[in-house]
Write an enzyme that holds these catalytic residues in place. Structure first.
Site, PDB file in Angstrom:
ATOM      1  N   THR A 152     -27.312 -20.112 -18.471  1.00 58.60           N
ATOM      2  CA  THR A 152     -26.088 -19.341 -18.264  1.00 58.60           C
ATOM      3  C   THR A 152     -26.428 -18.366 -17.144  1.00 58.60           C
ATOM      4  O   THR A 152     -27.575 -17.897 -17.072  1.00 58.60           O
ATOM      5  CB  THR A 152     -25.658 -18.554 -19.526  1.00 58.60           C
ATOM      6  OG1 THR A 152     -26.727 -17.696 -19.901  1.00 58.60           O
ATOM      7  CG2 THR A 152     -25.344 -19.490 -20.689  1.00 58.60           C
ATOM      8  N   HIS A 153     -25.486 -18.092 -16.291  1.00 59.51           N
ATOM      9  CA  HIS A 153     -25.743 -17.249 -15.104  1.00 59.51           C
ATOM     10  C   HIS A 153     -26.874 -17.823 -14.258  1.00 59.51           C
ATOM     11  O   HIS A 153     -27.558 -17.081 -13.553  1.00 59.51           O
ATOM     12  CB  HIS A 153     -26.103 -15.807 -15.490  1.00 59.51           C
ATOM     13  CG  HIS A 153     -25.205 -15.222 -16.531  1.00 59.51           C
ATOM     14  ND1 HIS A 153     -24.060 -14.516 -16.217  1.00 59.51           N
ATOM     15  CD2 HIS A 153     -25.256 -15.275 -17.879  1.00 59.51           C
ATOM     16  CE1 HIS A 153     -23.466 -14.136 -17.334  1.00 59.51           C
ATOM     17  NE2 HIS A 153     -24.166 -14.593 -18.364  1.00 59.51           N
ATOM     18  N   SER A 274     -33.742 -34.670   8.289  1.00 62.20           N
ATOM     19  CA  SER A 274     -33.460 -33.650   9.289  1.00 62.20           C
ATOM     20  C   SER A 274     -33.875 -34.171  10.651  1.00 62.20           C
ATOM     21  O   SER A 274     -34.864 -34.890  10.774  1.00 62.20           O
ATOM     22  CB  SER A 274     -34.247 -32.378   8.957  1.00 62.20           C
ATOM     23  OG  SER A 274     -34.492 -31.624  10.129  1.00 62.20           O
ATOM     24  N   ASN A 282     -32.463 -34.123   2.378  1.00 60.25           N
ATOM     25  CA  ASN A 282     -31.339 -33.223   2.101  1.00 60.25           C
ATOM     26  C   ASN A 282     -30.232 -33.878   1.256  1.00 60.25           C
ATOM     27  O   ASN A 282     -29.926 -35.045   1.439  1.00 60.25           O
ATOM     28  CB  ASN A 282     -30.716 -32.742   3.422  1.00 60.25           C
ATOM     29  CG  ASN A 282     -31.640 -31.819   4.190  1.00 60.25           C
ATOM     30  OD1 ASN A 282     -32.432 -31.088   3.587  1.00 60.25           O
ATOM     31  ND2 ASN A 282     -31.563 -31.863   5.510  1.00 60.25           N
ATOM     32  N   GLU A 287     -23.403 -32.121  -1.121  1.00 52.38           N
ATOM     33  CA  GLU A 287     -22.734 -31.000  -0.454  1.00 52.38           C
ATOM     34  C   GLU A 287     -21.340 -31.393   0.017  1.00 52.38           C
ATOM     35  O   GLU A 287     -20.409 -30.596  -0.008  1.00 52.38           O
ATOM     36  CB  GLU A 287     -23.588 -30.506   0.714  1.00 52.38           C
ATOM     37  CG  GLU A 287     -24.872 -29.867   0.227  1.00 52.38           C
ATOM     38  CD  GLU A 287     -25.886 -29.679   1.342  1.00 52.38           C
ATOM     39  OE1 GLU A 287     -26.494 -28.619   1.404  1.00 52.38           O
ATOM     40  OE2 GLU A 287     -26.072 -30.598   2.154  1.00 52.38           O
ATOM     41  N   TYR A 314      17.845 -33.675  -2.392  1.00 48.70           N
ATOM     42  CA  TYR A 314      16.948 -34.092  -1.310  1.00 48.70           C
ATOM     43  C   TYR A 314      17.066 -33.128  -0.133  1.00 48.70           C
ATOM     44  O   TYR A 314      18.175 -32.737   0.263  1.00 48.70           O
ATOM     45  CB  TYR A 314      17.263 -35.527  -0.821  1.00 48.70           C
ATOM     46  CG  TYR A 314      16.367 -35.933   0.350  1.00 48.70           C
ATOM     47  CD1 TYR A 314      15.134 -36.517   0.116  1.00 48.70           C
ATOM     48  CD2 TYR A 314      16.728 -35.666   1.670  1.00 48.70           C
ATOM     49  CE1 TYR A 314      14.280 -36.846   1.173  1.00 48.70           C
ATOM     50  CE2 TYR A 314      15.884 -35.983   2.732  1.00 48.70           C
ATOM     51  CZ  TYR A 314      14.664 -36.576   2.467  1.00 48.70           C
ATOM     52  OH  TYR A 314      13.819 -36.892   3.512  1.00 48.70           O
ATOM     53  N   GLN A 319       9.972 -35.029   3.425  1.00 46.73           N
ATOM     54  CA  GLN A 319       9.310 -36.045   4.243  1.00 46.73           C
ATOM     55  C   GLN A 319       7.816 -35.724   4.428  1.00 46.73           C
ATOM     56  O   GLN A 319       6.997 -36.609   4.581  1.00 46.73           O
ATOM     57  CB  GLN A 319      10.000 -36.115   5.612  1.00 46.73           C
ATOM     58  CG  GLN A 319       9.347 -37.045   6.606  1.00 46.73           C
ATOM     59  CD  GLN A 319      10.218 -37.224   7.842  1.00 46.73           C
ATOM     60  OE1 GLN A 319      11.303 -37.770   7.757  1.00 46.73           O
ATOM     61  NE2 GLN A 319       9.749 -36.750   8.980  1.00 46.73           N
TER      62      GLN A 319
HETATM   63  N1  ARG Z   1      12.258 -40.336   6.777  1.00 50.51           N
HETATM   64  C1  ARG Z   1      12.791 -39.559   5.708  1.00 50.51           C
HETATM   65  C2  ARG Z   1      11.779 -39.296   4.616  1.00 50.51           C
HETATM   66  O1  ARG Z   1      10.759 -39.899   4.588  1.00 50.51           O
HETATM   67  C3  ARG Z   1      13.987 -40.172   5.137  1.00 50.51           C
HETATM   68  C4  ARG Z   1      15.116 -39.275   5.243  1.00 50.51           C
HETATM   69  C5  ARG Z   1      16.258 -39.754   4.487  1.00 50.51           C
HETATM   70  N2  ARG Z   1      17.308 -38.829   4.281  1.00 50.51           N
HETATM   71  C6  ARG Z   1      17.926 -38.046   5.155  1.00 50.51           C
HETATM   72  N3  ARG Z   1      18.906 -37.386   4.715  1.00 50.51           N
HETATM   73  N4  ARG Z   1      17.548 -37.880   6.376  1.00 50.51           N
HETATM   74  O2  ARG Z   1      11.996 -38.454   3.750  1.00 50.51           O
END
Ligand code: ARG
Length: 457
Positions: A152-153, A274, A282, A287, A314, A319
């Site tokens: 520990t530690h 190295s 190493n 790492e 959306y 994207q």
């Molecule tokens: N290329 C866009 C994406 O991958 C699609 C966009 C679709 N919708 C829009 N309203 N532009 O998300």
């Protein structure tokens, strides 16, 4: 695709800025898979004739070949993978090709495609993770009787079974296994048929496409389906903790394999030399396991920050979710790929590990607990043993060096039955509490671990 409404063409700089081909072209096979299912459903719904459906499916197959052979060069003017494929379909089939996008939006198309892709990768990743767990079980079995210092530690604390140590990592990675399964469960709803956001006036059969694409069910809310990326966050959450666990294990290995500790032996094939110092070996792989963890956590943050404050439903910000997802997956897969064989090849110098505890101070708690069994309150016992340790340090001795006579003087409360308890083996053997390091308990843990790995997901 939207020229109907616009008076001017999209500016070139806007095309460059908004295109997503560089981060979504890899999704092409999944886009086609989704389109085939959508087309078949349109046929059963009476929105395409069987002949049209057949032509579309055939053309999609052809496009798939064009893509895999590299002869399809996507165009940035067409923004993304989805429009490129649809555009080619229309090129091949004319008006019939123009019917495939019926009842569909890129919003549900994107959501579907990424889910299909992620499901594939996570299914494979789950197998890889089980491989890691299996190696840990083998190591644990091999090393139940090997005794190493527990820290520990990073200060020596109490002796433990090396098998117990391996099983501690097994516990951590088996929780990751649960999180990975959960991420896969988050992918069980099919978003296709959600349309742009509100569903469709057309008689789409969402249950048919869901089952065709091997989802458990269609998603329940079209707004949520196209705007949510929780399933990605669930993956990133798994990945982040997995990487953190890898990096902690890697750090242990760096320490235990260093000249000063020296009881963990790294295979030459997993170390580097190295360019200047001829004697060096190493632990760069370890790492890098540690070092790559930052990116994995960074990709998780990237997504959360993108999602934070996005209005339902959306938004184009979404994207940007694919770049980090794909990079994270590639990195996590690479980490797993190197960690499993490294772990399998690691060797241990048990004698050296025990030598590190030659002063016996790691058994101080055992002496205090011995006194407790003789009726002495723990706090008093702690202080008495602390004084013994102080005397030892002053006389440059260890607990193991004290003669029967010296014990009588330093700790009159102890009887002769103390001495047989003062061995590393006995200290491990007697820690029989549930989850403790006793050899028998470790065997039980391993048995539970084996049962877990054998259990269905
Ligand atoms: N290329 C866009 C994406 O991958 C699609 C966009 C679709 N919708 C829009 N309203 N532009 O998300």
């Amino acid at each position: 695709m939207w020229k109907g409404r616009f008076r001017e063409n999209t500016a070139k700089v806007v095309q460059d800025f908004t295109q997503s081909l560089d981060i979504d072209w890899f999704l092409a096979p999944y886009d086609i898979q989704g389109s085939v299912a959508h087309g078949r459903m349109l046929v059963t719904a009476g929105l395409l004739s069987p002949e049209e459906g057949e032509a579309i499916e055939e053309a999609l197959g052809r496009i798939e070949k064009e893509i895999s052979s590299g002869e399809f060069t996507p165009s940035e003017e067409l923004e993304d993978v989805h429009m490129n494929i649809e555009h080619r379909l229309i090129e091949l089939l004319g008006r019939v090709g123009a019917k495939l996008h019926t009842g569909r939006s890129r919003n549900d198309q994107v959501a579907l495609t990424v889910r299909l892709f992620l499901r594939d990768r996570l299914t494979r990743l789950a197998e890889g993770l089980d491989g890691l767990l299996a190696v840990l079980l083998e190591k644990a079995e091999e090393h139940v009787q090997v005794i190493i210092p527990g820290y520990t530690h990073l200060q020596q604390a109490q002796p433990i079974s090396l098998g117990h140590y391996w099983m501690a990592h097994f516990e951590a990675f088996s929780r990751d296994r649960r999180r990975l399964r959960f991420a896969l469960e988050s992918l069980e709803d099919c978003p296709l048929g959600s349309g742009a956001l509100a569903g469709s006036t057309l008689p789409l059969d969402r249950f048919a496409t869901a089952s065709e694409l091997s989802f458990a069910r269609p998603s329940d809310n079209s707004l949520d389906s196209v705007g949510q990326r929780d399933y990605m966050a669930d993956y990133h959450s798994f990945a982040s903790l997995f990487a953190v666990h890898c990096s902690r294990l890697a750090e242990d290995f760096v320490i235990y394999s260093s000249g000063e500790f020296g009881w963990l032996l790294l295979p030459d094939g997993f170390c580097t030399g190295s360019s200047m110092m001829p004697q060096k070996k190493n632990p760069d792989v370890l790492e890098l396991l540690r070092g790559k963890t930052g990116q994995i956590v960074g990709h998780f943050l990237d997504l959360l920050i993108t999602l934070k404050g996005l209005p339902m439903t959306y938004d184009r910000d979404l994207q940007e979710d694919k770049r980090g997802l794909r990079r994270s997956l590639t990195t996590v897969e690479g980490m797993l790929e190197v960690l499993v064989p490294l772990l399998a090849a690691v060797q241990v110098d048990g004698a050296r590990a025990e030598e590190g505890m030659a002063d016996g101070f790691a058994l101080a708690t055992d002496v205090a607990e011995y006194l407790v069994l003789r009726g002495i309150p723990f706090r008093e016992a702690h202080e008495k043993v602390g004084r013994v340790v102080k005397e030892c340090l002053a006389g440059k001795k260890g607990l193991f060096d004290l003669s029967r006579e010296e014990w009588r003087v330093l700790l009159p409360e102890a009887g002769d039955d103390l001495l047989p308890l003062l061995s590393l083996r006995s200290a491990v053997e007697r820690r029989t509490t549930w989850g403790g390091t006793a050899f028998d308990r470790v065997h039980e843990q391993i048995a539970r671990g084996r049962a877990l790995l054998a259990s269905a997901p």
